[in-house]
Design a protein around this motif. Structure first.
Motif, short mmCIF file in Angstrom:
data_model
loop_
_atom_site.label_atom_id
_atom_site.label_comp_id
_atom_site.label_asym_id
_atom_site.label_seq_id
_atom_site.Cartn_x
_atom_site.Cartn_y
_atom_site.Cartn_z
N VAL A 164 0.84 -1.21 0.00
CA VAL A 164 0.00 0.00 0.00
C VAL A 164 0.88 1.26 0.00
O VAL A 164 0.61 2.22 -0.74
CB VAL A 164 -0.96 0.00 1.22
N LEU A 165 1.95 1.25 0.81
CA LEU A 165 2.84 2.41 0.83
C LEU A 165 3.49 2.61 -0.54
O LEU A 165 3.57 3.73 -1.04
CB LEU A 165 3.93 2.25 1.90
N SER A 167 2.33 1.82 -3.42
CA SER A 167 1.34 2.37 -4.35
C SER A 167 1.13 3.86 -4.09
O SER A 167 0.99 4.65 -5.02
CB SER A 167 -0.01 1.67 -4.20
N ARG A 168 1.11 4.22 -2.82
CA ARG A 168 0.91 5.64 -2.47
C ARG A 168 2.09 6.48 -2.98
O ARG A 168 1.90 7.56 -3.51
CB ARG A 168 0.76 5.80 -0.95
N TYR B 122 -9.88 -4.10 -4.13
CA TYR B 122 -8.44 -3.96 -3.90
C TYR B 122 -7.99 -4.83 -2.73
O TYR B 122 -7.01 -5.57 -2.82
CB TYR B 122 -8.10 -2.49 -3.64
N VAL B 175 -5.43 3.51 -2.72
CA VAL B 175 -4.70 4.76 -2.56
C VAL B 175 -5.20 5.89 -3.45
O VAL B 175 -4.50 6.85 -3.71
CB VAL B 175 -3.20 4.57 -2.87
N PHE B 181 -6.29 5.83 1.39
CA PHE B 181 -4.99 5.39 1.86
C PHE B 181 -5.01 5.13 3.37
O PHE B 181 -4.62 4.06 3.85
CB PHE B 181 -3.95 6.45 1.48
N LEU B 185 -4.92 1.45 5.43
CA LEU B 185 -3.92 1.13 6.46
C LEU B 185 -4.59 0.80 7.79
O LEU B 185 -4.17 -0.11 8.50
CB LEU B 185 -2.94 2.29 6.65
#
Lengths: 227, 194
Positions: A164-165, A167-168, B122, B175, B181, B185
């Motif tokens: 996820v990071l 992708s960000r 996702y 994201v 985002f 998380l």
């Protein structure tokens, strides 16, 4: 209108820090895992790559799972030649204003622990926003270390977090640098975590000599190079 | 949610006119359920519900209380809070996946619902991706390179891992914006099992 020359200008060139072909033209949005045993200079390499970005006028985000913001700013300052530059620091040691850097230019965010992923997410979001407001179009973010993350949460969560990071950072055109202590985990864990990244810088020490090689960014791994 | 059935949206709103307006906007694309208060909402909640639109200020059970019960239940639905005041990121820390500020327009409502559905996709893809990477790593740890080269299972896994990697980078569900985002998380740290 972006011409070809402009496009290559937007690539990250890390070869002045580590002279490897694979690092000459790194696509914005790339996330790299820096893996090596304890005490082999992973953090030093990260700071050098970040400082190289400062010299190029880029933004810097440092996320630390262990050190306090004040310590991080002090240490990083030693690697940088300029006095004032766009810097954001996220520490995971909870609220504490006493240890915050005196330099008010630095954006500081405290997550409550390395397991506080929501806090980390908010910290990164606000850090990127603050740097963007200061006119920074791109930059480099480091997270040290995934090994600490792995003591707070399981492999699955850390893997997903990395994904996820990445992708960000990809969406922000940033470069990501994540460290892991290769001697602290089994081979399988390293294999899994590695898969969340675009490439990897491996560090090893042989007979007192520290060496690095780059894998994943080009089809073949690079030769070992003395650090 | 199977491929043929439309996703299910549960509207929790104590003002009937407002609830009916949302229903009119959404009914062509989604199966809509309507609850006039918190306890009705909990009665109508089951595994089929994909998205809940939850008014925060209601008589009886408040939106926050309903959210808490939803999170304690087995449902892995997404919850968007509907509020009169623009909230802060704190709202995401509380466990809401998104928020809408009244008055809501049709387009905004559609965007929020489809965004939340995309986020579920996702998360599912990321979970599948992890499982395959885990299997791949297990094979790599137990077999030598000659054995791996001959293993059909390993070849299939490697292909599938690459495929999923591509699919994931095509889905911005995790994201697409700051809210996504942070909520993604947050869910990771809750250790949500799917």
């Amino acid at each position: 209108m972006a011409t070809n020359t402009d496009r290559s200008g937007t690539m990250y060139d890390l070869s002045s820090v580590l002279d490897v072909d694979a690092l000459e033209s790194v696509r914005p949005g790339t996330s790299i895992l820096i893996s090596g045993p304890a005490m082999t200079g992973k953090q030093g390499l990260v700071y050098d790559i970040l400082a190289d970005g400062v010299a190029a006028g880029e933004g810097t985000v440092i996320l630390s799972t262990g050190d306090r913001a004040g310590t991080i700013v002090e240490e990083f300052d030693e690697h940088v030649a300029t006095d004032s530059f766009p810097l954001a620091v996220i520490d995971c040691a909870g609220d504490a204003t006493a240890s915050d850097p005196e330099d008010s230019d630095v954006f500081v965010y405290h997550a409550s622990s390395p397991g506080d992923l929501t806090g980390i997410g908010i910290g990164i979001t606000e850090a990127l926003e603050t740097l963007h407001d200061r006119g920074v179009q791109r930059g480099r973010l480091s997270l040290s270390s995934l090994s600490t993350m792995l003591t707070y949460t399981d492999r699955k969560t850390v893997f997903k977090l990395c994904h996820v990071l990445s992708s960000r950072l990809d969406a922000a055109d940033y470069l990501g640098l994540f460290t892991i202590d290769a001697s602290a985990h089994d081979e399988q864990t390293l294999q899994v975590i590695k898969q969340a990244f675009d490439g990897m810088i491996e560090i090893r020490e042989r007979e007192g000599v520290r060496e690095a090689r780059v894998r994943g960014l080009t089809s073949e791994p690079s030769e070992w190079l003395e650090l | 949610m199977s491929d043929s059935d439309p996703p299910v949206v549960l509207i929790v709103e104590d003002e009937p006119d407002v609830a009916e307006t949302y229903n009119l906007w959404l009914q062509d694309e989604y199966e809509v359920r309507m609850a006039g208060n918190g306890s009705e909402a909990l009665d109508l909640l089951d595994d089929d519900v994909d998205v809940v639109l939850l008014d925060r200020m209601m008589p009886g059970l408040s939106g926050d209380e309903v959210l808490e019960r939803i999170r304690k239940s087995d449902s892995d639905c997404r919850v968007a809070m509907v509020t009169a005041v623009e909230p802060d990121f704190d709202i995401l820390e509380m466990g809401f996946d998104s928020y809408l500020t009244k008055p809501i327009r049709s387009q905004e409502l559609h965007e929020t619902v489809s965004n939340l559905l995309e986020r579920s996709t996702y998360d599912d893809l990321l979970q599948q991706y992890y499982s395959l990477v885990e299997k791949q790593a297990t094979l790599e740890a137990t077999k030598n390179s000659a054995e791996l080269a001959e293993s059909d299972e390993y070849e299939r896994l490697t292909e599938r891992v690459e495929e999923l990697k591509g699919e994931l980078s095509g889905t911005l569900g995790g994201v697409e914006n700051d809210e996504d985002f942070i909520a993604t998380l947050r869910e990771l740290s809750n250790g949500d099992e799917h």
